[in-house]
Design a protein around this motif. Structure first.
Motif, PDB file in Angstrom:
ATOM      1  N   PHE A 101      19.856  70.494  37.820  1.00 60.22           N
ATOM      2  CA  PHE A 101      19.776  70.092  39.222  1.00 60.22           C
ATOM      3  C   PHE A 101      19.949  71.324  40.092  1.00 60.22           C
ATOM      4  CE2 PHE A 101      22.091  68.573  43.088  1.00 60.22           C
ATOM      5  CZ  PHE A 101      21.084  67.777  43.625  1.00 60.22           C
ATOM      6  N   GLU A 102      18.960  71.574  40.918  1.00 54.12           N
ATOM      7  CA  GLU A 102      18.986  72.731  41.826  1.00 54.12           C
ATOM      8  C   GLU A 102      19.277  74.022  41.076  1.00 54.12           C
ATOM      9  OE1 GLU A 102      21.699  71.701  44.979  1.00 54.12           O
ATOM     10  OE2 GLU A 102      20.249  70.346  45.926  1.00 54.12           O
ATOM     11  N   ILE A 106      24.311  70.635  35.338  1.00 54.70           N
ATOM     12  CA  ILE A 106      25.451  69.921  35.909  1.00 54.70           C
ATOM     13  C   ILE A 106      26.006  68.856  34.958  1.00 54.70           C
ATOM     14  CG2 ILE A 106      24.613  70.314  38.251  1.00 54.70           C
ATOM     15  CD1 ILE A 106      23.860  67.225  38.179  1.00 54.70           C
ATOM     16  N   ASN A 128      29.482  67.266  35.589  1.00 56.67           N
ATOM     17  CA  ASN A 128      30.392  68.025  36.435  1.00 56.67           C
ATOM     18  C   ASN A 128      30.876  67.128  37.581  1.00 56.67           C
ATOM     19  OD1 ASN A 128      31.548  69.834  38.315  1.00 56.67           O
ATOM     20  ND2 ASN A 128      30.243  71.494  37.587  1.00 56.67           N
ATOM     21  N   PHE A 131      29.509  66.884  41.166  1.00 53.75           N
ATOM     22  CA  PHE A 131      28.243  66.220  41.489  1.00 53.75           C
ATOM     23  C   PHE A 131      28.330  64.707  41.313  1.00 53.75           C
ATOM     24  CE2 PHE A 131      27.332  70.577  40.495  1.00 53.75           C
ATOM     25  CZ  PHE A 131      26.390  70.941  41.440  1.00 53.75           C
ATOM     26  N   HIS A 132      29.548  64.200  41.136  1.00 54.67           N
ATOM     27  CA  HIS A 132      29.714  62.755  41.019  1.00 54.67           C
ATOM     28  C   HIS A 132      29.383  62.065  42.344  1.00 54.67           C
ATOM     29  CE1 HIS A 132      32.658  62.736  37.335  1.00 54.67           C
ATOM     30  NE2 HIS A 132      31.458  63.213  37.049  1.00 54.67           N
ATOM     31  N   ARG A 134      26.534  60.746  43.337  1.00 54.40           N
ATOM     32  CA  ARG A 134      25.161  60.879  43.828  1.00 54.40           C
ATOM     33  C   ARG A 134      24.153  60.112  42.970  1.00 54.40           C
ATOM     34  NH1 ARG A 134      24.532  67.322  45.333  1.00 54.40           N
ATOM     35  NH2 ARG A 134      26.743  67.774  45.706  1.00 54.40           N
ATOM     36  N   LEU A 136      23.337  60.920  39.941  1.00 56.75           N
ATOM     37  CA  LEU A 136      22.597  61.851  39.092  1.00 56.75           C
ATOM     38  C   LEU A 136      22.796  61.549  37.611  1.00 56.75           C
ATOM     39  CD1 LEU A 136      23.363  65.068  41.159  1.00 56.75           C
ATOM     40  CD2 LEU A 136      21.105  64.031  40.858  1.00 56.75           C
TER      41      LEU A 136
END
Length: 215
Positions: A101-102, A106, A128, A131-132, A134, A136
């Protein structure tokens, strides 16, 4: 929606007999990474070790995954070992897909052969915490389910998680998996007995869910 490798099993195959499409080598995904709405999923690589270390070392991650605390060098070795697991052939074999991601990794998603005879795979994930919230991890796990049911023709996919891990339990439910069992005092980790929650999905259930998604 993710890209599924190869043709989908037809509905007649759901009734059996089980027939996992093995062997499977993640070189297929090297050549054609999976694309989701916001991410790319590709095989985990040893060069991802520093990104993985960012979440592998966190107490809130280790609380729910039976990984020991590792020093940085040990963590690099662990990621290299997992990255080297590239083929599904027999019970216990596993592959790991990096969630990119980006431009950074992650998290990662695991697919493991639980039982070849009965066409059962296990799915697992770790992400990670930065990044929770969202969606993902759900996006990545959903793509991995497409590989499990679409490419590998699994009859059944299961997930086993620490029963205290409400985030992963909610993720299972968002995927459409059902809670099938609660195993009391199933594992002894971190000096205490822990319960395990088991979730499952059948290929016909996945097919029904997928039929409602946009093409």
């Amino acid at each position: 929606m993710s890209t599924i490798l190869h043709a989908l099993p037809d509905e007649a195959a759901d009734a059996g007999p089980p027939a996992l499409r093995l062997p499977f080598d993640v070189a297929e995904i090297d050549h054609r990474p999976l694309s989701t709405a916001r991410m790319t999923l590709r095989p985990l690589a040893s060069s991802d070790a520093d990104d993985v270390w960012e979440y592998q070392r966190l107490p809130e991650v280790l609380r729910f995954i039976p990984w020991p605390e590792r020093e940085h060098d040990e963590a690099i070795e662990h990621t290299t070992t997992r990255a080297g697991m590239r083929r599904l052939v027999a019970d216990g074999d596993a592959i790991f897909l990096a969630m990119v991601f980006e431009g950074r990794v992650i998290g990662d998603v695991m697919l493991r052969v639980s039982n070849v005879m009965h066409a059962c795979l296990e799915i697992g994930w770790v992400a990670n915490p930065a990044f929770h919230g969202r969606g993902l991890a759900t996006e990545a796990a959903d793509a991995a389910l497409d590989v499990a049911f679409g490419r590998l023709a699994a009859h059944r996919v299961v997930a086993h998680l620490d029963a205290r891990n409400t985030a992963s339990a909610n993720l299972c439910e968002r995927l459409g998996m059902r809670r099938e069992a609660l195993l009391l005092d199933d594992e002894f980790n971190d000096g205490e007995w822990q319960d395990t929650a088991s979730y499952g999905m059948l290929r016909r259930e996945w097919r029904t869910l997928r039929s409602g998604r946009p093409a």
